[in-house]
Scaffold this motif. Sequence first.
Motif, mmCIF file in Angstrom:
data_model
loop_
_atom_site.group_PDB
_atom_site.id
_atom_site.type_symbol
_atom_site.label_atom_id
_atom_site.label_comp_id
_atom_site.label_asym_id
_atom_site.label_seq_id
_atom_site.Cartn_x
_atom_site.Cartn_y
_atom_site.Cartn_z
ATOM 1 N N ALA A 27 0.829 -1.201 0.000
ATOM 2 C CA ALA A 27 0.000 0.000 0.000
ATOM 3 C C ALA A 27 0.868 1.259 0.000
ATOM 4 C CB ALA A 27 -0.922 0.005 1.218
ATOM 5 N N VAL A 28 0.537 2.198 -0.848
ATOM 6 C CA VAL A 28 1.264 3.465 -0.906
ATOM 7 C C VAL A 28 0.363 4.644 -0.557
ATOM 8 C CG1 VAL A 28 2.957 2.635 -2.572
ATOM 9 C CG2 VAL A 28 0.829 3.665 -3.389
ATOM 10 N N GLY A 29 -0.888 4.370 -0.262
ATOM 11 C CA GLY A 29 -1.819 5.420 0.125
ATOM 12 C C GLY A 29 -3.019 4.832 0.831
ATOM 13 N N LYS A 30 -3.834 5.693 1.420
ATOM 14 C CA LYS A 30 -4.982 5.238 2.204
ATOM 15 C C LYS A 30 -5.923 4.383 1.376
ATOM 16 C CE LYS A 30 -8.685 6.970 5.194
ATOM 17 N NZ LYS A 30 -9.316 8.190 5.775
ATOM 18 N N GLY A 31 -6.091 4.721 0.112
ATOM 19 C CA GLY A 31 -7.000 3.979 -0.746
ATOM 20 C C GLY A 31 -6.565 2.560 -1.031
ATOM 21 N N ASP A 32 -5.296 2.250 -0.769
ATOM 22 C CA ASP A 32 -4.787 0.906 -1.030
ATOM 23 C C ASP A 32 -4.972 -0.044 0.155
ATOM 24 O OD1 ASP A 32 -3.811 1.767 -3.521
ATOM 25 O OD2 ASP A 32 -1.941 2.455 -2.611
ATOM 26 N N LEU A 103 10.736 11.714 -1.021
ATOM 27 C CA LEU A 103 10.106 10.427 -0.757
ATOM 28 C C LEU A 103 10.087 10.145 0.736
ATOM 29 C CD1 LEU A 103 8.853 7.846 -1.765
ATOM 30 C CD2 LEU A 103 11.127 6.915 -2.139
ATOM 31 N N ARG A 104 11.149 10.494 1.427
ATOM 32 C CA ARG A 104 11.209 10.283 2.874
ATOM 33 C C ARG A 104 10.076 11.037 3.565
ATOM 34 N NH1 ARG A 104 16.214 11.223 3.530
ATOM 35 N NH2 ARG A 104 16.192 13.401 4.146
ATOM 36 N N SER A 105 9.836 12.277 3.129
ATOM 37 C CA SER A 105 8.757 13.077 3.705
ATOM 38 C C SER A 105 7.407 12.450 3.424
ATOM 39 C CB SER A 105 8.806 14.499 3.130
ATOM 40 O OG SER A 105 7.715 15.253 3.588
ATOM 41 N N THR A 106 7.213 11.949 2.194
ATOM 42 C CA THR A 106 5.949 11.319 1.824
ATOM 43 C C THR A 106 5.692 10.084 2.662
ATOM 44 O OG1 THR A 106 6.125 12.114 -0.441
ATOM 45 C CG2 THR A 106 4.658 10.239 -0.056
ATOM 46 N N LEU A 107 6.706 9.252 2.838
ATOM 47 C CA LEU A 107 6.542 8.037 3.626
ATOM 48 C C LEU A 107 6.232 8.367 5.078
ATOM 49 C CD1 LEU A 107 9.369 5.778 2.164
ATOM 50 C CD2 LEU A 107 6.923 5.566 1.820
ATOM 51 N N GLY A 108 6.852 9.438 5.593
ATOM 52 C CA GLY A 108 6.569 9.839 6.961
ATOM 53 C C GLY A 108 5.097 10.183 7.150
ATOM 54 N N LYS A 109 4.511 10.846 6.162
ATOM 55 C CA LYS A 109 3.104 11.201 6.238
ATOM 56 C C LYS A 109 2.226 9.956 6.160
ATOM 57 C CE LYS A 109 3.790 15.783 4.190
ATOM 58 N NZ LYS A 109 3.531 16.624 3.005
ATOM 59 N N ILE A 110 2.597 9.015 5.296
ATOM 60 C CA ILE A 110 1.827 7.784 5.162
ATOM 61 C C ILE A 110 1.814 7.023 6.482
ATOM 62 C CG2 ILE A 110 1.758 5.513 4.058
ATOM 63 C CD1 ILE A 110 2.879 6.836 1.539
ATOM 64 N N VAL A 111 3.008 6.828 7.072
ATOM 65 C CA VAL A 111 3.112 6.084 8.325
ATOM 66 C C VAL A 111 2.422 6.838 9.455
ATOM 67 C CG1 VAL A 111 4.725 5.199 10.057
ATOM 68 C CG2 VAL A 111 5.220 4.891 7.629
ATOM 69 N N GLY A 112 2.572 8.157 9.474
ATOM 70 C CA GLY A 112 1.945 8.950 10.516
ATOM 71 C C GLY A 112 0.435 8.804 10.515
ATOM 72 N N ARG A 113 -0.172 8.907 9.345
ATOM 73 C CA ARG A 113 -1.632 8.756 9.254
ATOM 74 C C ARG A 113 -2.044 7.334 9.617
ATOM 75 N NH1 ARG A 113 -1.036 12.136 4.576
ATOM 76 N NH2 ARG A 113 -0.941 10.270 3.249
ATOM 77 N N TYR A 114 -1.245 6.376 9.196
ATOM 78 C CA TYR A 114 -1.579 4.978 9.485
ATOM 79 C C TYR A 114 -1.605 4.735 10.990
ATOM 80 C CZ TYR A 114 -1.067 -0.077 9.846
ATOM 81 O OH TYR A 114 -1.238 -1.400 10.196
ATOM 82 N N ILE A 115 -0.580 5.162 11.695
ATOM 83 C CA ILE A 115 -0.510 4.929 13.140
ATOM 84 C C ILE A 115 -1.595 5.704 13.880
ATOM 85 C CG2 ILE A 115 0.889 5.331 15.201
ATOM 86 C CD1 ILE A 115 3.340 4.619 13.545
ATOM 87 N N SER A 116 -1.848 6.913 13.458
ATOM 88 C CA SER A 116 -2.808 7.760 14.164
ATOM 89 C C SER A 116 -4.262 7.381 13.883
ATOM 90 C CB SER A 116 -2.586 9.234 13.782
ATOM 91 O OG SER A 116 -1.290 9.656 14.130
#
Length: 208
Positions: A27-32, A103-116
């Motif tokens: 998954a690379v985004g919430k929709g995935d 890309l590092r910044s993008t991944l940080g946002k993905i993981v942050g939303r996932y955990i929260s």
Amino acid sequence: MEGCGAKAPNSYTPAMRVSSIEFTIGAVGKGDLPAAGLPEIAFAGRSNVGKSSLINRLVQRKKLARTSSTPGKTQQLNYYLANEQFYLVDLPGYGFVSGGVGLRSTLGKIVGRYISDRQELRAVLQLIDARHGPTELDLQMIEWLQEAQKPFLLVFTKADKLSRGKLDRMIKQLSNQERLAGLSYTPFSAVTGSGRDDVWEWVTAAAT
């Protein structure tokens, strides 16, 4: 710090056998993200700390999760369905990502939303390299998990690289640090399998 089984998210449940395990999606985004509503156990840690190796040893499959000597190769949330009952989720490593700062910044946002925000996320295995102890980013992740009120277990990987005496001294020193006091932990080695049963028991309790 406390031993592995001291703070399992739920009451004790005997560790289940791994009868089936399969990669389902990167998954690379919430929709995935899967919509099945099954429990999810995530694996977090800095790049090259051994998340994929831990997953492979836990489920006793040598090449299920791809490992690499190059930091930052995991650039998505990799989902593995265990026993058709719950997911193991390999998160992108933090601290370094192949592809640069953007890309590092993008991944940080993905993981942050996932955990929260991810309701299916039951617990997190927070991996720390036993040879070096927690980095500042590790400590920030621990504080993040505490703020999000997510149950987590510290897993000190690559424990086979240290003598038992050095490992005990390292853990004793960490026990005296206010930011880590009272947290559950276990040493682990993907090479020898030491700690595998403790970690799997904790995962089983968290997912059921």
